[in-house]
Design an enzyme around this catalytic site. Structure first.
Site, PDB file in Angstrom:
ATOM      1  N   ASN A   9       0.848  -1.187   0.000  1.00  0.00           N
ATOM      2  CA  ASN A   9       0.000   0.000   0.000  1.00  0.00           C
ATOM      3  C   ASN A   9       0.891   1.247   0.000  1.00  0.00           C
ATOM      4  OD1 ASN A   9      -2.012   1.865   0.324  1.00  0.00           O
ATOM      5  ND2 ASN A   9      -2.588   1.225   2.397  1.00  0.00           N
ATOM      6  N   LYS A  11       0.052   4.336   0.179  1.00  0.00           N
ATOM      7  CA  LYS A  11      -0.478   5.413   1.049  1.00  0.00           C
ATOM      8  C   LYS A  11      -0.145   6.769   0.435  1.00  0.00           C
ATOM      9  CE  LYS A  11      -0.548   2.520   5.161  1.00  0.00           C
ATOM     10  NZ  LYS A  11      -0.450   2.406   6.609  1.00  0.00           N
ATOM     11  N   HIS A  93      -9.946   1.052   4.805  1.00  0.00           N
ATOM     12  CA  HIS A  93      -8.634   1.002   5.476  1.00  0.00           C
ATOM     13  C   HIS A  93      -8.728   1.756   6.801  1.00  0.00           C
ATOM     14  CE1 HIS A  93      -4.396   1.703   6.346  1.00  0.00           C
ATOM     15  NE2 HIS A  93      -4.148   0.658   5.578  1.00  0.00           N
ATOM     16  N   GLU A 141      -5.911  -5.697  10.189  1.00  0.00           N
ATOM     17  CA  GLU A 141      -4.749  -4.904  10.609  1.00  0.00           C
ATOM     18  C   GLU A 141      -5.062  -4.221  11.941  1.00  0.00           C
ATOM     19  OE1 GLU A 141      -2.541  -3.435   6.658  1.00  0.00           O
ATOM     20  OE2 GLU A 141      -4.078  -2.057   7.339  1.00  0.00           O
ATOM     21  N   ILE A 146      -0.020  -0.322  13.058  1.00  0.00           N
ATOM     22  CA  ILE A 146       0.233   0.174  11.697  1.00  0.00           C
ATOM     23  C   ILE A 146       1.340   1.228  11.709  1.00  0.00           C
ATOM     24  CG2 ILE A 146      -0.762   1.520   9.799  1.00  0.00           C
ATOM     25  CD1 ILE A 146      -3.389   0.049  10.238  1.00  0.00           C
ATOM     26  N   ALA A 202       3.045  -1.597   4.112  1.00  0.00           N
ATOM     27  CA  ALA A 202       3.395  -0.295   3.546  1.00  0.00           C
ATOM     28  C   ALA A 202       4.821   0.104   3.912  1.00  0.00           C
ATOM     29  CB  ALA A 202       2.397   0.768   4.013  1.00  0.00           C
ATOM     30  N   SER A 203       5.018   0.584   5.158  1.00  0.00           N
ATOM     31  CA  SER A 203       6.291   1.226   5.502  1.00  0.00           C
ATOM     32  C   SER A 203       7.512   0.330   5.347  1.00  0.00           C
ATOM     33  CB  SER A 203       6.227   1.788   6.936  1.00  0.00           C
ATOM     34  OG  SER A 203       5.814   0.808   7.855  1.00  0.00           O
TER      35      SER A 203
HETATM   36  O1  G3P Z   1      -2.173  -0.917   4.410  1.00  0.00           O
HETATM   37  C1  G3P Z   1      -1.071  -1.467   5.025  1.00  0.00           C
HETATM   38  C2  G3P Z   1      -0.839  -0.902   6.326  1.00  0.00           C
HETATM   39  O2  G3P Z   1      -1.800  -0.193   6.951  1.00  0.00           O
HETATM   40  C3  G3P Z   1       0.233  -1.452   7.150  1.00  0.00           C
HETATM   41  O3  G3P Z   1       1.167  -0.444   7.191  1.00  0.00           O
HETATM   42  O4  G3P Z   1       3.387   0.493   7.485  1.00  0.00           O
HETATM   43  O5  G3P Z   1       2.453  -1.096   9.167  1.00  0.00           O
HETATM   44  O6  G3P Z   1       3.132  -1.933   6.923  1.00  0.00           O
HETATM   45  P1  G3P Z   1       2.617  -0.784   7.729  1.00  0.00           P
END
Ligand code: G3P
Length: 222
Positions: A9, A11, A93, A141, A146, A202-203
């Site tokens: 993602n 973002k 989300h 999630e 997150i 994402a990150s």
């Molecule tokens: O959409 C994926 C997300 O919300 C998780 O983010 O940065 O924890 O991998 P992250």
């Protein structure tokens, strides 16, 4: 989209916006081709068209509205996504929550338009409620994890197991993803072992110095 899969993602990370989004998408496509594993990306609506000009991996929107055609200024419609080349959309989300009725409407719109629906849930109970809508994917999630460095696989493995169990009881066809804080190959091995069909992250990629190298490392766990 084939499973097991990693969906990245984008973002609104600077490293994943505008021209940078095209570069990142190409790097992730290279990792998918080299590993032979399934990778998709969800990106800002404004970047879908330019990314689709450069890659063949599935590209999803981060958001879709239940809007018709005509007088709906600012809304992201299914038609606009299809015309841009998107294959589907994230829905609900944690950073973009929607009421149940809206989620129901957009899942229906996705079905009518052959778009993949990836509905996010904050826990197993919410995932169970959303499973009655029969989206293609449900991604669980825990919001508090997150963007952090502690993964759902290490801090809350039970949420993965419980979500898989509850969702598949409602509809075994729904694929279950998990995410939040996923940064290592081991996180992915654990998630798949607990029954997940893939990972939403994402990150771990958007902030990586070498996104392709990091993606190849994560794909080893898939
Ligand atoms: O959409 C994926 C997300 O919300 C998780 O983010 O940065 O924890 O991998 P992250």
């Amino acid at each position: 989209m084939d499973t097991p899969i990693i969906i990245v993602n984008f973002k609104t990370y600077e490293q994943a916006t505008g021209k940078n989004s095209v570069w990142l998408a190409k790097e992730l496509e290279k990792a998918s081709i080299e590993s032979g594993k399934s990778v998709a990306i969800s990106v800002q609506a404004t970047d879908i068209y330019r990314i689709k000009e450069s890659v063949k991996i599935p590209v999803l929107a981060e958001h879709i509205d239940p809007a018709g055609l005509g007088g709906y200024t600012g809304k992201v419609t299914a038609l606009a996504l299809i015309e841009s080349g998107a294959e589907g959309s994230l829905i609900n989300h944690s950073e973009d929550r929607s009421p149940f009725q809206v989620i129901q409407d957009v899942v229906g719109i996705c079905k009518d338009n052959n778009l993949s629906s990836i509905v996010c849930a904050k826990d197993a109970e919410e995932a169970k409620k959303l499973a009655v809508l029969s989206p293609d994917f449900i991604a669980v999630e825990p919001p508090e994890l997150i963007g952090g460095d502690v993964s759902v696989s290490s801090a809350k493995p039970e949420i993965i197991h419980n979500t898989v169990k509850l969702v598949k009881e409602v509809n075994p066809e729904i694929k279950v993803l998990c995410g939040a804080g996923v940064k290592t190959k081991e996180d992915i091995v654990v998630a798949l072992h607990l029954g997940a069909d893939g990972i939403l992250l994402a990150s771990g990629i958007t902030k990586a110095e070498d996104p392709k190298g990091k993606m190849l490392e994560l794909l080893e766990g898939l």
